[in-house]
Design a protein around this motif. Structure first.
Motif, short mmCIF file in Angstrom:
data_model
loop_
_atom_site.label_atom_id
_atom_site.label_comp_id
_atom_site.label_asym_id
_atom_site.label_seq_id
_atom_site.Cartn_x
_atom_site.Cartn_y
_atom_site.Cartn_z
N SER A 134 0.73 -1.43 0.01
CA SER A 134 0.16 -0.02 -0.04
C SER A 134 0.73 1.14 0.06
O SER A 134 0.47 2.05 -0.63
CB SER A 134 -1.09 -0.06 1.28
N ALA A 135 1.88 1.32 0.50
CA ALA A 135 2.83 2.41 0.79
C ALA A 135 3.48 2.48 -0.74
O ALA A 135 3.79 3.72 -1.01
CB ALA A 135 4.01 2.30 1.89
N ILE A 136 3.85 1.40 -1.32
CA ILE A 136 4.41 1.54 -2.75
C ILE A 136 3.37 2.11 -3.65
O ILE A 136 3.91 2.95 -4.34
CB ILE A 136 4.92 0.20 -3.07
N VAL A 137 2.24 1.66 -3.55
CA VAL A 137 1.45 2.13 -4.56
C VAL A 137 1.05 3.40 -4.30
O VAL A 137 0.81 4.29 -5.16
CB VAL A 137 0.27 1.22 -4.45
N GLY A 138 0.81 4.22 -3.01
CA GLY A 138 0.70 5.45 -2.62
C GLY A 138 1.87 6.38 -3.06
O GLY A 138 1.52 7.47 -3.74
N PHE A 139 3.00 5.76 -2.84
CA PHE A 139 4.12 6.49 -3.39
C PHE A 139 4.14 6.73 -4.88
O PHE A 139 4.50 7.76 -5.40
CB PHE A 139 5.51 5.93 -2.86
N TRP A 140 3.98 5.70 -5.63
CA TRP A 140 3.93 5.63 -6.82
C TRP A 140 2.84 6.71 -7.34
O TRP A 140 2.92 7.46 -8.52
CB TRP A 140 3.54 4.13 -7.42
N TRP A 141 1.82 6.52 -7.04
CA TRP A 141 0.51 7.43 -7.32
C TRP A 141 1.09 9.06 -7.04
O TRP A 141 0.78 9.60 -8.07
CB TRP A 141 -0.75 6.99 -6.52
#
Length: 167
Positions: A134-141
């Motif tokens: 979830s942190a990776i998806v949020g950072f990417w977004w």
């Protein structure tokens, strides 16, 4: 593109479910050993607190708004908390129930058995992975949507003076 929003919802639901399983199984163990020293139960109390906070924030951040993606530092923090809980529980088992991820010869008849402890360890690990994803998806977004666009600048025109300066 709706892919990050769908991934975020799926990850939040998984985080919520895994935290609920850990809270339930760990809470059952804490209830069964009432009266024991809180110092001896510190690992389980820590895991219960992390599970409770995870349930709360997973419910709050479950709603698919774009602002839910800016919480990636908190997601990373929760991932670290879950990895610490996982490590503490693995250290507490200390091989007394066999290898940590060896699921052979387990029965669910006893309360607070090895199967229950191993389930808490496994779901703690899965929760840590979901919070990290979830942190990776949020950072990417956030990185994708706040990227500065480098375009050629339009020429600036000077305003022409219609009067003559007296200086």
């Amino acid at each position: 593109m709706a892919l990050p929003e769908i991934a975020s919802i799926i990850l939040r639901l998984a985080e919520l479910a895994f935290a609920a399983v850990v809270a339930g199984l760990n809470g059952d163990y804490l209830h069964s050993v009432r009266g024991a020293s809180s110092w001896d139960l510190g690992r389980h109390i820590y895991t219960e607190v992390v599970a409770g906070l995870s349930i709360l924030f997973a419910i709050i951040w479950l709603f698919p708004f774009s602002s839910s993606f800016i919480h990636w530092p908190a997601d990373l923090f929760f991932s670290i908390l879950w990895f610490v809980a996982f490590g503490l529980l693995v250290d507490w088992l200390d091989g007394s129930c066999g290898r940590v991820f060896d699921w052979t010869n387990l029965s669910f008849r006893d309360t607070a058995s090895c199967a229950q402890f191993k389930a808490v360890v496994a779901f703690s690990f899965l929760s840590a992975i979901c919070w990290l994803a979830s942190a990776i998806v949020g950072f990417w977004w956030v990185r994708r949507n706040t990227r500065v666009r480098h375009t050629t600048t339009a020429p600036t025109y000077r305003r022409r003076r219609w009067y003559r300066s007296r200086v």
